[in-house]
Design an enzyme around this catalytic site. Structure first.
Site, mmCIF file in Angstrom:
data_model
loop_
_atom_site.group_PDB
_atom_site.id
_atom_site.type_symbol
_atom_site.label_atom_id
_atom_site.label_comp_id
_atom_site.label_asym_id
_atom_site.label_seq_id
_atom_site.Cartn_x
_atom_site.Cartn_y
_atom_site.Cartn_z
ATOM 1 N N PRO A 1 -13.998 17.151 -8.752
ATOM 2 C CA PRO A 1 -13.660 16.397 -10.101
ATOM 3 C C PRO A 1 -12.523 17.550 -10.557
ATOM 4 O O PRO A 1 -12.616 16.346 -11.903
ATOM 5 C CB PRO A 1 -15.432 17.341 -9.929
ATOM 6 C CG PRO A 1 -15.958 17.438 -9.059
ATOM 7 C CD PRO A 1 -14.975 17.788 -7.989
ATOM 8 N N ALA B 1 -10.338 18.529 -9.401
ATOM 9 C CA ALA B 1 -8.703 18.588 -9.006
ATOM 10 C C ALA B 1 -8.366 16.922 -8.272
ATOM 11 O O ALA B 1 -8.717 16.430 -7.215
ATOM 12 C CB ALA B 1 -8.536 19.491 -8.073
ATOM 13 N N SER C 1 -5.338 14.471 -9.061
ATOM 14 C CA SER C 1 -3.649 14.529 -8.750
ATOM 15 C C SER C 1 -3.235 16.105 -8.855
ATOM 16 O O SER C 1 -2.430 15.615 -7.880
ATOM 17 C CB SER C 1 -2.829 13.809 -10.285
ATOM 18 O OG SER C 1 -3.014 12.870 -10.715
ATOM 19 N N ARG D 1 -5.715 -28.032 -9.904
ATOM 20 C CA ARG D 1 -6.152 -29.014 -11.144
ATOM 21 C C ARG D 1 -5.045 -29.745 -12.461
ATOM 22 O O ARG D 1 -4.118 -29.579 -12.222
ATOM 23 C CB ARG D 1 -6.510 -27.091 -12.064
ATOM 24 C CG ARG D 1 -6.404 -27.576 -13.573
ATOM 25 C CD ARG D 1 -8.051 -27.500 -13.628
ATOM 26 N NE ARG D 1 -9.057 -27.250 -15.232
ATOM 27 C CZ ARG D 1 -9.716 -27.966 -15.522
ATOM 28 N NH1 ARG D 1 -10.240 -28.875 -14.964
ATOM 29 N NH2 ARG D 1 -9.998 -27.847 -16.904
ATOM 30 N N GLU E 1 -4.893 7.611 -2.695
ATOM 31 C CA GLU E 1 -3.822 8.739 -1.903
ATOM 32 C C GLU E 1 -2.705 8.672 -3.204
ATOM 33 O O GLU E 1 -1.349 8.054 -2.630
ATOM 34 C CB GLU E 1 -3.564 7.182 -1.266
ATOM 35 C CG GLU E 1 -5.264 7.291 -0.762
ATOM 36 C CD GLU E 1 -4.914 6.735 1.040
ATOM 37 O OE1 GLU E 1 -3.650 7.207 1.485
ATOM 38 O OE2 GLU E 1 -5.669 6.231 1.521
ATOM 39 N N THR F 1 -2.305 8.270 -7.905
ATOM 40 C CA THR F 1 -1.567 7.451 -9.041
ATOM 41 C C THR F 1 0.187 6.561 -9.047
ATOM 42 O O THR F 1 0.961 7.480 -8.050
ATOM 43 C CB THR F 1 -2.008 7.745 -10.393
ATOM 44 O OG1 THR F 1 -1.059 9.259 -10.408
ATOM 45 C CG2 THR F 1 -3.507 8.205 -10.548
ATOM 46 N N SER F 2 0.130 5.919 -9.620
ATOM 47 C CA SER F 2 1.409 5.223 -10.003
ATOM 48 C C SER F 2 2.652 6.311 -10.157
ATOM 49 O O SER F 2 3.530 6.731 -9.966
ATOM 50 C CB SER F 2 1.716 3.767 -10.607
ATOM 51 O OG SER F 2 0.951 3.123 -10.097
ATOM 52 N N GLU F 3 2.302 7.122 -11.874
ATOM 53 C CA GLU F 3 2.409 7.901 -11.419
ATOM 54 C C GLU F 3 3.597 9.000 -11.178
ATOM 55 O O GLU F 3 4.342 10.213 -11.071
ATOM 56 C CB GLU F 3 1.690 8.292 -12.898
ATOM 57 C CG GLU F 3 2.050 9.029 -14.136
ATOM 58 C CD GLU F 3 0.728 7.259 -13.677
ATOM 59 O OE1 GLU F 3 -0.248 7.305 -13.650
ATOM 60 O OE2 GLU F 3 0.749 5.889 -15.114
HETATM 61 C C1 LIG Z 1 -12.230 3.633 -4.950
HETATM 62 C C2 LIG Z 1 -11.451 5.242 -4.879
HETATM 63 C C3 LIG Z 1 -11.398 5.442 -3.343
HETATM 64 C C4 LIG Z 1 -11.153 6.795 -3.522
HETATM 65 N N1 LIG Z 1 -11.221 7.294 -2.131
HETATM 66 C C5 LIG Z 1 -10.736 8.786 -1.960
HETATM 67 C C6 LIG Z 1 -11.016 9.536 -0.094
HETATM 68 O O1 LIG Z 1 -11.770 9.279 0.180
HETATM 69 N N2 LIG Z 1 -10.723 10.454 -0.266
HETATM 70 C C7 LIG Z 1 -10.239 11.186 -1.733
HETATM 71 O O2 LIG Z 1 -10.232 12.451 -1.318
HETATM 72 N N3 LIG Z 1 -10.142 10.749 -3.193
HETATM 73 C C8 LIG Z 1 -10.163 9.506 -3.427
HETATM 74 N N4 LIG Z 1 -10.167 9.152 -4.623
HETATM 75 C C9 LIG Z 1 -9.734 9.488 -5.304
HETATM 76 C C10 LIG Z 1 -8.665 9.340 -5.781
HETATM 77 O O3 LIG Z 1 -7.040 9.646 -4.814
HETATM 78 C C11 LIG Z 1 -7.351 10.400 -7.237
HETATM 79 O O4 LIG Z 1 -8.708 9.880 -7.689
HETATM 80 C C12 LIG Z 1 -6.515 9.667 -7.681
HETATM 81 O O5 LIG Z 1 -5.349 11.039 -7.102
HETATM 82 C C13 LIG Z 1 -6.282 10.681 -8.796
HETATM 83 O O6 LIG Z 1 -6.885 11.947 -9.508
HETATM 84 P P1 LIG Z 1 -7.868 11.602 -10.840
HETATM 85 O O7 LIG Z 1 -9.112 10.986 -10.108
HETATM 86 O O8 LIG Z 1 -8.461 13.163 -10.682
HETATM 87 O O9 LIG Z 1 -6.950 11.819 -11.768
HETATM 88 P P2 LIG Z 1 -6.075 12.323 -12.681
HETATM 89 O O10 LIG Z 1 -5.196 13.188 -12.248
HETATM 90 O O11 LIG Z 1 -7.794 13.071 -13.828
HETATM 91 O O12 LIG Z 1 -5.561 11.172 -13.899
HETATM 92 C C14 LIG Z 1 -5.045 11.365 -14.845
HETATM 93 C C15 LIG Z 1 -4.149 10.123 -15.547
HETATM 94 O O13 LIG Z 1 -3.584 11.377 -15.582
HETATM 95 C C16 LIG Z 1 -2.519 11.228 -14.716
HETATM 96 N N5 LIG Z 1 -1.667 12.952 -14.235
HETATM 97 C C17 LIG Z 1 -1.795 13.356 -13.779
HETATM 98 N N6 LIG Z 1 -1.194 14.178 -13.331
HETATM 99 C C18 LIG Z 1 0.338 13.719 -13.730
HETATM 100 C C19 LIG Z 1 1.369 14.681 -14.190
HETATM 101 N N7 LIG Z 1 1.075 15.909 -13.246
HETATM 102 N N8 LIG Z 1 2.194 13.903 -14.578
HETATM 103 C C20 LIG Z 1 1.634 12.400 -15.081
HETATM 104 N N9 LIG Z 1 1.410 11.651 -15.147
HETATM 105 C C21 LIG Z 1 0.490 12.365 -14.810
HETATM 106 C C22 LIG Z 1 -2.764 10.137 -13.306
HETATM 107 O O14 LIG Z 1 -1.436 9.302 -12.753
HETATM 108 C C23 LIG Z 1 -3.925 8.833 -14.510
HETATM 109 O O15 LIG Z 1 -2.789 8.472 -15.242
HETATM 110 C C24 LIG Z 1 -10.620 7.419 -4.694
HETATM 111 C C25 LIG Z 1 -10.945 6.370 -5.806
HETATM 112 C C26 LIG Z 1 -11.243 5.756 -5.987
HETATM 113 C C27 LIG Z 1 -10.909 5.230 -7.075
#
Ligand SMILES: Cc1cc2nc3c(=O)[nH]c(=O)nc-3n(C[C@H](O)[C@H](O)[C@H](O)COP(=O)(O)OP(=O)(O)OC[C@H]3O[C@@H](n4cnc5c(N)ncnc54)[C@H](O)[C@@H]3O)c2cc1C
Length: 380
Positions: free
Chosen positions: A128, A130, A132, A268, A363, A365-367
């Site tokens: 929750p 940890a 990115s 269509r 795996e 985010t794009s960022e």
């Molecule tokens: C359907 C689904 C399946 C998944 N499966 C797995 C799995 O099997 N195992 C597993 O371990 N995880 C899994 N995940 C987790 C996924 O890898 C994380 O959701 C992802 O890495 C982003 O973490 P967060 O959701 O906490 O977002 P956050 O890290 O809170 O990010 C929120 C926003 O802030 C941005 N951000 C964060 N840090 C920075 C930075 N330094 N610079 C710029 N922007 C930043 C992010 O890009 C994003 O836009 C899954 C997620 C989903 C939705």
């Protein structure tokens, strides 16, 4: 440079497509609506060798390469992203980590049943607090005699509810920060290991995404995976290959959305002719096809380099970044081509539109991909 697939690769693509069309396509909307995790197709996936694609035959795998793996994930995702992510999380994350860092004994005990598809795997890195910043892992593991005691919780674990084997990261040495995170193998049924909330998602609704909880969970000392303290660095290596599969997932969903939009545009009619005859629609189709091709080429390049044994950190991130974002654009345009019907669940594109968004998040985010790519560019 050879851009053609071998006869064997074409055959793999053809057989997975045929399987997906026959055994997945008819159920896709029903599974999506009811959030049904399709456990019943696991034996078929196993029979086709899709649960251990890249692992050597002696470990129960299909002994194929990453190019074949990308083709397989693409073909599954073309029909249903949920099945594709189930296969990807099992193969590249859970089994992939055991193959990368496991001892011979761990490979025999855990990788073999995973690769044969007798057991389902999941991989828990995200927490929750940890996401990115996975180096901020809070789950702990302390050694007591011959056992590790795990405490903490993981969020968003794909396959979490149904997996038999979980690979999870936990802090073993807080002072060492990222280098104090270790990986562990936990079997379903271990006291203190339970699954929490199953997420109700925007897309990929028949895939399972769940919370995984450790409460004084005791696992044998020998279930530490890799060297203590190397779990974080190993996770990054696992993600290098995992990102190729997320790129392939994006390409497959984009391809599925594109094919549906192309067929619809030809059929269509408005203003007395098929909408495909309007240049505005043709330009959309041209852009979609070009972006899919570019995404596929980046994905297959990363896969091919992985097969040559190269380090693919930058290439996998580029493929994942571009394919994920391109697929979102393609699905968006597919909905547009369908007009109002694109918004309606009787037609296939609204599901691609919902499903594909995960590719810019999971795996990394794009960022985060941009950070990885920039770091690679600036490496001395
Ligand atoms: C359907 C689904 C399946 C998944 N499966 C797995 C799995 O099997 N195992 C597993 O371990 N995880 C899994 N995940 C987790 C996924 O890898 C994380 O959701 C992802 O890495 C982003 O973490 P967060 O959701 O906490 O977002 P956050 O890290 O809170 O990010 C929120 C926003 O802030 C941005 N951000 C964060 N840090 C920075 C930075 N330094 N610079 C710029 N922007 C930043 C992010 O890009 C994003 O836009 C899954 C997620 C989903 C939705």
């Amino acid at each position: 440079m050879d851009f053609t697939l071998s006869d064997d690769q074409k055959e793999i693509k053809r057989s997975v497509r045929e399987f997906a069309e026959r055994e997945i396509r008819p159920h896709v909307m029903e599974w999506d609506e009811s959030q049904h995790f399709p456990l019943e197709i696991l034996p078929r996936l196993a029979e086709l060798g899709l649960m251990g694609v890249t692992f050597p035959v002696e470990y129960g795998g299909a002994g194929l390469g990453y190019v074949e793996y990308a083709l397989i994930i693409e073909e599954l995702a073309r029909v249903d992203g949920s099945v594709a992510i189930l296969v990807a999380a099992h193969n590249s994350l859970c089994a992939g980590h055991i193959y990368l860092s496991g001892t011979e004994e761990q490979k025999r005990k855990y990788l073999v049943p995973l690769a044969k598809g007798e057991k389902l795997g999941c991989w828990s890195l995200t927490e929750p607090q940890a996401g990115s910043d996975a180096g901020g892992t809070k789950t702990t593991a302390r050694l007591e005699g011959d056992y590790w005691i795990l405490n903490g919780s993981k969020t968003f674990t794909s396959n979490g509810t149904y997996a038999d084997i979980c690979v999870a990261m936990a802090v073993t040495d807080k002072a060492a920060r990222k280098h104090g995170i270790s990986a562990f193998i936990i079997e379903k049924g271990t006291p203190g290991f339970r699954v929490g909330k199953k997420e109700n998602k925007l897309g990929l609704r028949s895939s399972d995404t769940a919370e995984v909880i450790f409460e004084d969970c005791r696992i044998p000392k020998e279930n530490c995976l890799g060297q203590p303290g190397e779990g974080y660095v190993d996770s990054l290596k696992v993600l290098d290959h995992g990102r190729i599969s997320i790129a392939a997932l994006a390409v497959g969903m984009a391809q599925g959305a594109f094919e549906a939009a192309l067929a619809y545009a030809k059929q269509r009619e408005q203003f007395g002719k098929p909408i495909a005859q309007f240049q505005a629609i043709q330009f959309k189709l041209a852009d979609m096809a070009t972006e899919i091709d570019a995404a596929r080429l980046l994905t297959l390049r990363a896969a091919s380099l992985a097969d040559s044994g190269c380090r693919v950190t930058g290439e996998a991130s580029k493929a994942k970044l571009y394919a994920g974002e391109a697929a979102v654009r393609v699905a968006n345009e597919a909905v547009q081509i369908f007009g109002g019907y694109g918004f309606i669940k009787d037609y296939p594109v609204e599901k691609y539109y919902r499903d594909v968004k995960l590719c810019t998040i999971g795996e990394g985010t794009s960022e985060i991909q941009r950070i990885v790519i920039a770091r690679e560019l600036l490496r001395e």
